[in-house]
Design a protein around this motif. Structure first.
Motif, short mmCIF file in Angstrom:
data_model
loop_
_atom_site.label_atom_id
_atom_site.label_comp_id
_atom_site.label_asym_id
_atom_site.label_seq_id
_atom_site.Cartn_x
_atom_site.Cartn_y
_atom_site.Cartn_z
N MET A 85 0.65 -1.34 -0.21
CA MET A 85 0.07 -0.06 -0.03
C MET A 85 1.03 1.29 -0.09
SD MET A 85 -2.90 1.33 2.72
CE MET A 85 -2.84 2.63 3.12
N MET A 86 0.45 2.22 -0.85
CA MET A 86 1.29 3.35 -1.12
C MET A 86 1.02 4.54 0.16
SD MET A 86 1.87 5.84 -4.22
CE MET A 86 2.44 4.27 -5.33
N ASN A 87 2.05 5.06 0.74
CA ASN A 87 1.76 5.96 1.61
C ASN A 87 0.89 7.13 1.15
OD1 ASN A 87 2.33 8.17 3.22
ND2 ASN A 87 4.15 7.44 3.93
N ALA A 88 -0.08 7.58 1.90
CA ALA A 88 -1.10 8.40 1.51
C ALA A 88 -0.66 9.88 1.57
CB ALA A 88 -2.28 8.63 2.68
N THR A 89 0.13 10.34 2.41
CA THR A 89 1.10 11.57 2.20
C THR A 89 1.82 11.78 1.08
OG1 THR A 89 2.79 10.95 3.73
CG2 THR A 89 1.00 11.86 4.62
N LEU A 90 2.60 10.49 0.57
CA LEU A 90 3.24 10.64 -0.55
C LEU A 90 2.26 10.96 -2.07
CD1 LEU A 90 6.09 10.40 -2.01
CD2 LEU A 90 5.69 8.06 -2.12
N ARG A 91 1.12 10.24 -1.83
CA ARG A 91 0.08 10.49 -2.90
C ARG A 91 -0.20 11.67 -2.97
NH1 ARG A 91 -0.84 9.20 -7.45
NH2 ARG A 91 -0.17 7.05 -7.29
N GLN A 92 -0.68 12.26 -1.84
CA GLN A 92 -1.00 13.50 -1.72
C GLN A 92 -0.15 14.59 -2.42
OE1 GLN A 92 -1.44 15.06 2.31
NE2 GLN A 92 -2.56 16.86 1.84
N LEU A 93 1.26 14.53 -1.79
CA LEU A 93 2.21 15.56 -2.39
C LEU A 93 2.28 15.15 -3.85
CD1 LEU A 93 4.72 17.29 -1.88
CD2 LEU A 93 6.01 15.38 -1.89
N HIS A 94 2.19 14.11 -4.33
CA HIS A 94 2.17 14.05 -5.98
C HIS A 94 1.01 14.95 -6.57
CE1 HIS A 94 1.13 12.12 -9.81
NE2 HIS A 94 2.70 12.36 -9.95
N ASP A 95 -0.20 14.55 -5.82
CA ASP A 95 -1.37 15.33 -6.57
C ASP A 95 -1.19 16.73 -6.25
OD1 ASP A 95 -2.44 12.65 -7.05
OD2 ASP A 95 -3.71 12.70 -5.18
N VAL A 96 -0.85 17.31 -5.10
CA VAL A 96 -0.77 18.66 -5.01
C VAL A 96 0.34 19.35 -6.04
CG1 VAL A 96 0.17 20.48 -3.09
CG2 VAL A 96 -1.39 18.73 -2.63
N THR A 97 1.38 18.43 -6.21
CA THR A 97 2.44 18.93 -6.86
C THR A 97 1.86 18.88 -8.53
OG1 THR A 97 4.24 17.95 -5.62
CG2 THR A 97 4.91 18.53 -7.89
N VAL A 98 1.36 18.00 -8.89
CA VAL A 98 0.86 18.10 -10.20
C VAL A 98 -0.26 19.25 -10.53
CG1 VAL A 98 -0.58 16.55 -11.93
CG2 VAL A 98 1.33 15.60 -10.66
N GLU A 99 -0.99 19.41 -9.74
CA GLU A 99 -2.12 20.16 -9.44
C GLU A 99 -1.54 21.89 -9.68
OE1 GLU A 99 -4.58 23.48 -8.17
OE2 GLU A 99 -3.16 22.66 -6.73
N LEU A 100 -0.55 21.93 -8.82
CA LEU A 100 0.24 23.42 -8.68
C LEU A 100 0.91 23.44 -9.96
CD1 LEU A 100 0.39 25.61 -6.80
CD2 LEU A 100 2.61 24.57 -5.95
N THR A 101 1.69 22.74 -10.26
CA THR A 101 2.59 22.78 -11.70
C THR A 101 1.66 23.07 -12.98
OG1 THR A 101 2.81 20.32 -12.05
CG2 THR A 101 4.53 21.80 -10.99
#
Length: 109
Positions: free
Chosen positions: A1-17
């Motif tokens: 199972m993937m770490n939820a905060t890591l997934r959140q960081l990815h999502d926030v990074t993609v959205e922001l960029t």
């Protein structure tokens, strides 16, 4: 199972960029803080599963865009500070030339 905060960081990074031209200082600070917390978590859980390593690489691919925006905001702030300094200098020169002890007399003619 993937770490939820890591997934959140990815999502926030993609959205922001995706809208980096409109990203403000506070959003970038929040992103940096989230990255720091994820980094601390990742360092404690080494070695990471391949999926998380890949996600970290995907996040890192956005770094040049984020750094460029941070530098642009820094330059904007430096320009504004320069304008403020020039304005203050002009005001000081004006105020120095004014002598508070001088008097003006109007005469009726």
């Amino acid at each position: 199972m993937m770490n939820a905060t890591l997934r959140q960081l990815h999502d926030v990074t993609v959205e922001l960029t995706g809208r980096i031209g409109h990203a403000d200082h506070d959003e970038l600070v929040n992103l940096v803080e989230l990255r720091e917390s994820v980094l601390l978590d990742v360092q404690q859980r080494r070695p990471l599963p391949d999926a998380e390593e890949n996600l970290l690489r995907a996040i890192a691919e956005h770094d040049p865009v984020i750094v460029a925006r941070m530098e642009a905001l820094r330059e904007e702030a430096a320009d504004e500070l320069q304008k403020i300094a020039v304005t203050r200098l002009q005001q000081q020169k004006y105020q120095q030339s004014f002598n508070a002890e001088s008097f003006f007399f109007d005469e009726k003619k």
